[in-house]
Design a protein around this motif. Structure first.
Motif, PDB file in Angstrom:
ATOM      1  N   GLU A 342      29.237  44.271  65.847  1.00  0.00           N
ATOM      2  CA  GLU A 342      27.957  44.844  66.856  1.00  0.00           C
ATOM      3  C   GLU A 342      27.129  45.239  65.698  1.00  0.00           C
ATOM      4  O   GLU A 342      26.080  46.305  66.168  1.00  0.00           O
ATOM      5  CB  GLU A 342      29.161  45.789  68.326  1.00  0.00           C
ATOM      6  CG  GLU A 342      28.484  46.044  69.220  1.00  0.00           C
ATOM      7  CD  GLU A 342      27.313  45.346  70.129  1.00  0.00           C
ATOM      8  OE1 GLU A 342      27.405  44.395  70.191  1.00  0.00           O
ATOM      9  OE2 GLU A 342      26.240  45.750  70.548  1.00  0.00           O
ATOM     10  N   PHE A 343      28.047  46.597  64.719  1.00  0.00           N
ATOM     11  CA  PHE A 343      27.007  47.284  64.233  1.00  0.00           C
ATOM     12  C   PHE A 343      25.921  46.746  64.166  1.00  0.00           C
ATOM     13  O   PHE A 343      24.610  47.793  63.340  1.00  0.00           O
ATOM     14  CB  PHE A 343      27.534  48.378  63.528  1.00  0.00           C
ATOM     15  CG  PHE A 343      28.867  47.359  62.295  1.00  0.00           C
ATOM     16  CD1 PHE A 343      27.625  46.948  61.256  1.00  0.00           C
ATOM     17  CD2 PHE A 343      29.837  46.843  62.466  1.00  0.00           C
ATOM     18  CE1 PHE A 343      28.449  46.255  60.041  1.00  0.00           C
ATOM     19  CE2 PHE A 343      29.511  46.756  61.024  1.00  0.00           C
ATOM     20  CZ  PHE A 343      29.348  45.631  59.718  1.00  0.00           C
ATOM     21  N   TYR A 344      25.091  45.252  64.301  1.00  0.00           N
ATOM     22  CA  TYR A 344      24.127  44.916  62.826  1.00  0.00           C
ATOM     23  C   TYR A 344      23.174  44.867  64.146  1.00  0.00           C
ATOM     24  O   TYR A 344      21.869  44.745  63.749  1.00  0.00           O
ATOM     25  CB  TYR A 344      24.536  42.964  63.286  1.00  0.00           C
ATOM     26  CG  TYR A 344      24.645  42.971  61.764  1.00  0.00           C
ATOM     27  CD1 TYR A 344      26.046  43.243  61.115  1.00  0.00           C
ATOM     28  CD2 TYR A 344      23.733  42.057  60.818  1.00  0.00           C
ATOM     29  CE1 TYR A 344      26.845  42.700  60.406  1.00  0.00           C
ATOM     30  CE2 TYR A 344      24.262  42.000  59.310  1.00  0.00           C
ATOM     31  CZ  TYR A 344      25.599  42.493  59.544  1.00  0.00           C
ATOM     32  OH  TYR A 344      26.436  41.888  57.923  1.00  0.00           O
ATOM     33  N   TYR A 345      23.604  45.575  65.952  1.00  0.00           N
ATOM     34  CA  TYR A 345      22.788  45.815  66.702  1.00  0.00           C
ATOM     35  C   TYR A 345      22.610  47.451  66.969  1.00  0.00           C
ATOM     36  O   TYR A 345      21.411  47.741  67.276  1.00  0.00           O
ATOM     37  CB  TYR A 345      22.890  44.741  68.107  1.00  0.00           C
ATOM     38  CG  TYR A 345      22.628  43.404  67.669  1.00  0.00           C
ATOM     39  CD1 TYR A 345      21.130  43.537  67.452  1.00  0.00           C
ATOM     40  CD2 TYR A 345      23.361  42.860  66.920  1.00  0.00           C
ATOM     41  CE1 TYR A 345      20.926  41.945  67.384  1.00  0.00           C
ATOM     42  CE2 TYR A 345      23.365  41.439  67.487  1.00  0.00           C
ATOM     43  CZ  TYR A 345      22.142  41.000  67.710  1.00  0.00           C
ATOM     44  OH  TYR A 345      21.714  39.755  67.271  1.00  0.00           O
ATOM     45  N   THR A 346      23.549  48.015  66.061  1.00  0.00           N
ATOM     46  CA  THR A 346      23.037  49.413  66.574  1.00  0.00           C
ATOM     47  C   THR A 346      23.256  50.182  65.024  1.00  0.00           C
ATOM     48  O   THR A 346      22.755  51.077  64.611  1.00  0.00           O
ATOM     49  CB  THR A 346      24.227  50.004  67.301  1.00  0.00           C
ATOM     50  OG1 THR A 346      25.758  50.269  66.473  1.00  0.00           O
ATOM     51  CG2 THR A 346      24.627  49.381  68.206  1.00  0.00           C
ATOM     52  N   GLY A 347      24.030  50.048  64.004  1.00  0.00           N
ATOM     53  CA  GLY A 347      23.387  50.748  62.716  1.00  0.00           C
ATOM     54  C   GLY A 347      24.653  51.362  62.204  1.00  0.00           C
ATOM     55  O   GLY A 347      24.635  52.237  61.830  1.00  0.00           O
ATOM     56  N   ASP A 348      25.708  51.572  63.714  1.00  0.00           N
ATOM     57  CA  ASP A 348      27.036  52.147  63.349  1.00  0.00           C
ATOM     58  C   ASP A 348      28.057  51.754  63.248  1.00  0.00           C
ATOM     59  O   ASP A 348      29.101  51.211  63.469  1.00  0.00           O
ATOM     60  CB  ASP A 348      27.390  52.911  65.667  1.00  0.00           C
ATOM     61  CG  ASP A 348      28.442  53.981  65.434  1.00  0.00           C
ATOM     62  OD1 ASP A 348      28.252  54.781  64.685  1.00  0.00           O
ATOM     63  OD2 ASP A 348      28.554  53.923  66.570  1.00  0.00           O
ATOM     64  N   THR A 349      27.858  52.086  61.690  1.00  0.00           N
ATOM     65  CA  THR A 349      29.202  51.622  60.713  1.00  0.00           C
ATOM     66  C   THR A 349      28.896  53.450  59.916  1.00  0.00           C
ATOM     67  O   THR A 349      27.497  53.817  59.654  1.00  0.00           O
ATOM     68  CB  THR A 349      28.450  50.586  60.082  1.00  0.00           C
ATOM     69  OG1 THR A 349      30.355  50.599  58.844  1.00  0.00           O
ATOM     70  CG2 THR A 349      27.511  50.241  59.502  1.00  0.00           C
ATOM     71  N   ASP A 350      30.169  53.247  59.406  1.00  0.00           N
ATOM     72  CA  ASP A 350      30.214  54.433  58.235  1.00  0.00           C
ATOM     73  C   ASP A 350      29.891  53.241  56.491  1.00  0.00           C
ATOM     74  O   ASP A 350      30.549  54.725  55.931  1.00  0.00           O
ATOM     75  CB  ASP A 350      31.359  55.155  58.189  1.00  0.00           C
ATOM     76  CG  ASP A 350      32.917  54.454  58.386  1.00  0.00           C
ATOM     77  OD1 ASP A 350      32.387  53.326  57.992  1.00  0.00           O
ATOM     78  OD2 ASP A 350      34.200  54.759  58.609  1.00  0.00           O
TER      79      ASP A 350
END
Ligand code: FAD
Ligand code: DLZ
Ligand code: SF4
Length: 509
Positions: A342-350
């Protein structure tokens, strides 16, 4: 009523010299440009990509009209818009007396299949003209490829150098004595270096209208419109070209593979959206680069490095796309099946390298080559993500993405989905490469030097797990002999810990 030739101009055919227009009489031709829902939604293109294409199309229509062409322009919100190219051809055939259709070949199999039906569907002769904005014709590429065991870009590139005469001396030998200065394109950059900035073009009235339309109709598509920066006319694209040639090209060679936190553009040209949609001519651009080298204004590693990307890689991937056929998109040599995180669509990863590359992609619809290949692509590869899902993501999010260029780069070069037609080995790496070529790791919550444990950089265990997972298919590859030797020399406990660590991480994805 006088019979006319209908000449559809697609969204990536915004060049003045389209082959479909050559030799046509202006008073006997109707040019048809169509904003259609099917093209905007066959994948969920980034909002800024759609806004760029629609705005560039609208500006181009005005230019064509000012040059005396009759342009029938169908806007997306026209209440009668049928939503597809074929539907719009049908409607145009009712508005005019059409005796023939002429179109330049499309850039993807999907649209070519559609065009090839028109003759029977409308009972009108259809002429499909070759797209002569490329240096190699389909036949030239196929002749070159015929009978070869391996289709390496480097050898095709030399043919293109010979065909164009770019960077050749009077005896037809490569300038400087070597064909390729890739080894001089790999310097890491430091954040205190002076960096040129690409021009940010403020949206004019046409672009603003289009942005409102896109915000309303495609609200569920990825990406933001807030940072819209693209040129939308030929003149603006030429200004960005000048900016690049005068202020970035000289350093492009050295820092082509570098990455820096908070610096999306570095010394890259940001010209691919304009080259691919037709606002800029690739050969003219390369000629100017060669002239700057000849005048002593830029070094050879910069000029050659840049020209190689365009007359080498760009032409080569196009050749592969058409040669390999429509089933290329379904290939999955490594049988990778995991869904795209999913983070490919939010950029939300550490993982900072990923949040940087994805964040800027969602903001700008742009990332440079090494981010695409060695950050987002590398992660998807070593995590075993389904290459088709990866392909769809790249096609959606980048303003320069059309299937003919995006698919071979993603599925072939980056995901090794074609089993090695394009890449001689998978572009897989641990955190070590990212640490060498960027400053991301110094600010990341993970430790790039650790392979195991909570703080360990996930790229490390994933890299070894990737090799172990695919040993049967990859161990025979000579270029992977060294990493497999290292892997096989590891203690089995270490191997197990690395694989367990990778598994645990993948399960949390
Ligand atoms: P620069 O770094 O300034 O390079 C100059 C030009 O060279 C580019 O404008 C482009 O026209 C050409 N070029 C460079 N590399 C390639 C390449 N591998 N293939 C084709 N042309 C190249 N490029 C696209 O144009 N469309 C895509 O959809 C696309 N998808 C990609 C997906 C992946 C996974 C990867 C690894 C690469 C992809 N590329 C694609 C190639 C490359 O990343 C982009 O062309 C480049 O980042 C565009 O930015 P730029 O104009 O600043 O390029
Ligand atoms: C990518 C795109 C989008 C989003 N919208 C349109 C459109 O509405 N009308 C159009 O003519 N072209 C569009 N394009 C570009 C086409 O998809 C492109 O011409 C085909 O992919 C062939 O390369
Ligand atoms: Fe990326 Fe690992 Fe470096 Fe973090 S430590 S930025 S995850 S390579």
């Amino acid at each position: 009523m006088q019979e006319k030739t209908l000449i559809p101009i697609l969204g990536d055919q915004l060049s003045w010299n389209m082959s479909s227009l050559a030799g046509q009489e202006k008073d006997r031709s109707v040019l048809l440009m169509m904003e259609v829902e099917a093209e905007a939604t066959y994948v969920k293109h980034h909002k800024a990509k759609i806004a760029y294409i629609f705005s560039a199309m609208r500006h181009h229509a005005e230019t064509l009209r000012s040059r005396g062409w009759t342009v029938d322009y169908v806007k997306l919100d026209d209440p009668d818009n049928s939503g597809s190219f074929t539907g719009e051809i049908a409607r145009a055939c009712e508005r005019y007396t059409i005796d023939s259709i002429r179109i330049t070949e499309a850039g993807e199999w999907r649209i070519m299949a559609m065009i090839e039906n028109w003759q029977d569907q409308f009972d009108i002769p259809v002429t499909i003209c070759p797209d002569d904005r490329f240096i190699a014709t389909h036949k030239e590429f196929d002749d070159w490829a015929e009978g070869k065991k391996q289709l390496r870009m480097e050898f095709f590139y030399r043919e293109m150098r010979r065909k164009t005469g770019l960077l050749l001396d009077e005896d037809g030998k490569p300038e400087g004595g070597k064909w390729n200065y890739d080894a001089e394109n790999r310097k890491p950059a430091q954040s205190d270096l002076m960096m040129p900035k690409p021009i940010r073009f403020d949206p004019d009235e046409i672009t603003q209208e289009v942005m409102e339309l896109v915000a309303e109709k495609f609200a569920d598509h990825p990406g933001s419109l807030d940072h819209f920066h693209f040129a939308v006319t030929h003149e603006e694209a030429l200004r960005q070209r000048r900016q690049f040639l005068d202020h970035a090209l000289a350093q492009f060679g050295d820092y082509q593979d570098a990455m820096l936190t908070g610096e999306p553009f570095l010394w890259h040209s940001i010209l691919s959206p304009y080259i691919n949609s037709g606002l800029l001519d690739p050969l003219e651009l390369c000629q100017e680069v060669a002239d700057l080298y000849a005048d002593g204004k830029v070094p050879l590693n910069a000029a050659e490095g840049f020209i190689r990307q365009i007359i080498g890689w760009r032409e080569y991937v196009r050749g592969i796309y058409w040669r390999e056929g429509p089933d290329y998109a379904e290939r999955n040599f490594l049988d990778a099946r995991r869904p795209l995180p999913e983070f490919y669509y939010t950029g939300d990863t550490d993982m900072l390298c990923l949040s940087e590359a994805i964040g800027q992609t969602l903001d700008l619809s742009y990332a440079h080559h090494i981010q695409r290949l060695m950050i987002t692509g590398n992660f998807a590869l070593i995590a075993g993500i389904d290459p088709h899902a990866v392909h769809i993501w790249y096609l959606e999010v980048y303003a320069d993405a059309y299937e003919w260029v995006e698919l071979p780069n993603t599925l072939g070069m980056s995901q090794f989905g074609d089993g090695g037609i394009i890449a001689s080995k998978p572009y897989a790496s641990s955190g070590n490469y990212i640490n060498k070529m960027s400053d991301h790791c110094t600010s990341c919550r993970y430790d790039v030097k650790q392979r195991m444990g909570k703080k360990a950089c996930p790229f490390n265990a994933l890299y070894w797990d990737f090799l172990a997972r695919n040993e049967e298919k990859l161990a025979k590859n000579n270029r992977l002999a060294m990493p497999y030797r290292i892997w096989n020399a590891m203690d089995s406990d270490v191997q197990k810990q690395l694989r367990d660590g990778a598994q645990a991480f993948l399960e949390r994805l």
